[in-house]
Motif scaffolding. Structure first.
Motif, short mmCIF file in Angstrom:
data_model
loop_
_atom_site.label_atom_id
_atom_site.label_comp_id
_atom_site.label_asym_id
_atom_site.label_seq_id
_atom_site.Cartn_x
_atom_site.Cartn_y
_atom_site.Cartn_z
N GLY A 110 -2.01 -2.95 14.27
CA GLY A 110 -1.08 -2.01 14.90
C GLY A 110 -1.70 -0.63 15.08
N ALA A 111 -2.41 -0.15 14.07
CA ALA A 111 -3.07 1.15 14.16
C ALA A 111 -4.16 1.15 15.22
CB ALA A 111 -3.63 1.55 12.80
N LEU A 112 -4.95 0.08 15.27
CA LEU A 112 -6.01 0.00 16.27
C LEU A 112 -5.44 -0.07 17.69
CD1 LEU A 112 -8.58 -2.38 14.55
CD2 LEU A 112 -8.79 0.08 14.95
N GLU A 113 -4.35 -0.81 17.87
CA GLU A 113 -3.74 -0.90 19.19
C GLU A 113 -3.15 0.45 19.61
OE1 GLU A 113 -1.03 -4.19 19.11
OE2 GLU A 113 -2.63 -5.65 19.40
N LEU A 114 -2.57 1.17 18.66
CA LEU A 114 -2.03 2.49 18.96
C LEU A 114 -3.15 3.44 19.38
CD1 LEU A 114 0.31 4.53 18.96
CD2 LEU A 114 -0.21 4.97 16.56
N LEU A 115 -4.26 3.42 18.64
CA LEU A 115 -5.40 4.27 19.01
C LEU A 115 -5.97 3.88 20.37
CD1 LEU A 115 -7.36 4.80 15.68
CD2 LEU A 115 -6.19 6.52 17.06
N ALA A 116 -6.02 2.58 20.67
CA ALA A 116 -6.53 2.13 21.96
C ALA A 116 -5.64 2.64 23.10
CB ALA A 116 -6.63 0.61 21.99
N ARG A 117 -4.34 2.58 22.90
CA ARG A 117 -3.41 3.10 23.92
C ARG A 117 -3.57 4.60 24.09
NH1 ARG A 117 1.53 0.09 21.58
NH2 ARG A 117 1.01 -2.02 22.17
N LEU A 118 -3.73 5.30 22.97
CA LEU A 118 -3.92 6.75 23.06
C LEU A 118 -5.19 7.09 23.83
CD1 LEU A 118 -2.86 8.12 19.55
CD2 LEU A 118 -1.80 8.60 21.75
N PHE A 119 -6.28 6.40 23.50
CA PHE A 119 -7.54 6.67 24.19
C PHE A 119 -7.46 6.31 25.67
CE2 PHE A 119 -9.53 6.94 19.98
CZ PHE A 119 -10.33 8.07 20.18
N ALA A 120 -6.76 5.23 26.01
CA ALA A 120 -6.67 4.79 27.40
C ALA A 120 -5.78 5.74 28.21
CB ALA A 120 -6.13 3.37 27.48
N GLY A 121 -4.66 6.14 27.65
CA GLY A 121 -3.70 6.97 28.40
C GLY A 121 -3.93 8.45 28.23
N ARG A 122 -4.20 8.90 27.03
CA ARG A 122 -4.36 10.32 26.74
C ARG A 122 -5.53 10.49 25.78
NH1 ARG A 122 1.31 12.97 27.23
NH2 ARG A 122 2.38 11.36 28.40
N THR A 123 -6.68 10.54 26.33
CA THR A 123 -7.91 10.58 25.53
C THR A 123 -7.94 11.76 24.58
OG1 THR A 123 -9.05 9.52 27.37
CG2 THR A 123 -10.44 10.51 25.68
N GLY A 126 -5.90 10.99 21.59
CA GLY A 126 -6.60 9.98 20.78
C GLY A 126 -7.72 10.60 19.96
N VAL A 127 -8.52 11.45 20.59
CA VAL A 127 -9.60 12.12 19.87
C VAL A 127 -9.02 13.03 18.78
CG1 VAL A 127 -11.46 13.83 20.11
CG2 VAL A 127 -11.24 11.99 21.78
N ALA A 128 -7.95 13.75 19.11
CA ALA A 128 -7.32 14.62 18.12
C ALA A 128 -6.77 13.82 16.94
CB ALA A 128 -6.20 15.42 18.77
N ALA A 129 -6.22 12.64 17.20
CA ALA A 129 -5.70 11.80 16.12
C ALA A 129 -6.82 11.31 15.21
CB ALA A 129 -4.94 10.60 16.71
N VAL A 130 -7.94 10.91 15.80
CA VAL A 130 -9.08 10.46 14.98
C VAL A 130 -9.64 11.62 14.16
CG1 VAL A 130 -11.45 9.59 15.09
CG2 VAL A 130 -9.67 8.52 16.48
N ILE A 131 -9.75 12.80 14.77
CA ILE A 131 -10.25 13.97 14.04
C ILE A 131 -9.30 14.34 12.91
CG2 ILE A 131 -10.68 16.46 14.25
CD1 ILE A 131 -11.84 15.87 17.04
#
Length: 160
Positions: A110-123, A126-131
């Motif tokens: 679930g976490a990986l899919e959420l990050l993938a969606r964030l990176f695909a739609g709003r990079t 997504g980067v801010a979430a990983v940081i």
């Protein structure tokens, strides 16, 4: 095969090997661990708490320990060093390991899919979430390191 089932099966194999190995090391170490170089490590508050819980409740503590962070290694090692019979340990390992694998497989995917969606739609998000996640992990590591260092300081060392 469903990706959750495949991930859970892989994680289950990993946890059986890891926790079973920790139990085996504890079994082999036995009472000698309490007298040797390992004695200092297993005399920490976490290990003492795990040992008291295992002495009081037995195998259910081992099974529930898989749903905790940091307690499961202590519980498996101490169950081995206390010579918990395999007839009680193995069912706890199988049940607890299955719970651990299912939780980590579903939450992890679930976490990986959420990050993938964030990176695909709003990079940028997504980067801010990983940081933010990395900063939080680093903060916890630094906090625990400082807390452990201050706990090991002796009053004589503070005075000099």
């Amino acid at each position: 095969m469903d990706k959750v089932a495949l991930t859970a099966a892989g994680l289950y194999a990993i946890v059986l090997l890891r926790a079973g190995g920790t139990f085996a090391v504890g079994w082999l170490a036995g009472a000698g661990a309490r007298r040797g170089r390992l004695a200092e490590r297993i005399s920490t508050a976490k290990f003492r708490r795990a040992e008291r819980a295992i002495q009081r409740w037995g195998a259910p503590v081992v099974a529930v320990s898989f749903l905790t962070v940091g307690f499961q290694t202590a519980a498996n090692f101490l169950a081995g060093s206390m010579r918990m019979p395999l007839s009680r340990y193995l069912p706890a390992l199988f049940v607890g390991g299955a719970g651990w694998a299912l939780v980590y497989a579903t939450a992890g995917i679930g976490a990986l899919e959420l990050l993938a969606r964030l990176f695909a739609g709003r990079t940028v998000i997504g980067v801010a979430a990983v940081i933010a996640l990395l900063l939080a992990v680093c903060g916890v590591v630094v906090y625990r390191g400082r807390r452990a260092a201050s706990a090991h300081r002796t009053p004589a060392a503070d005075e000099s």
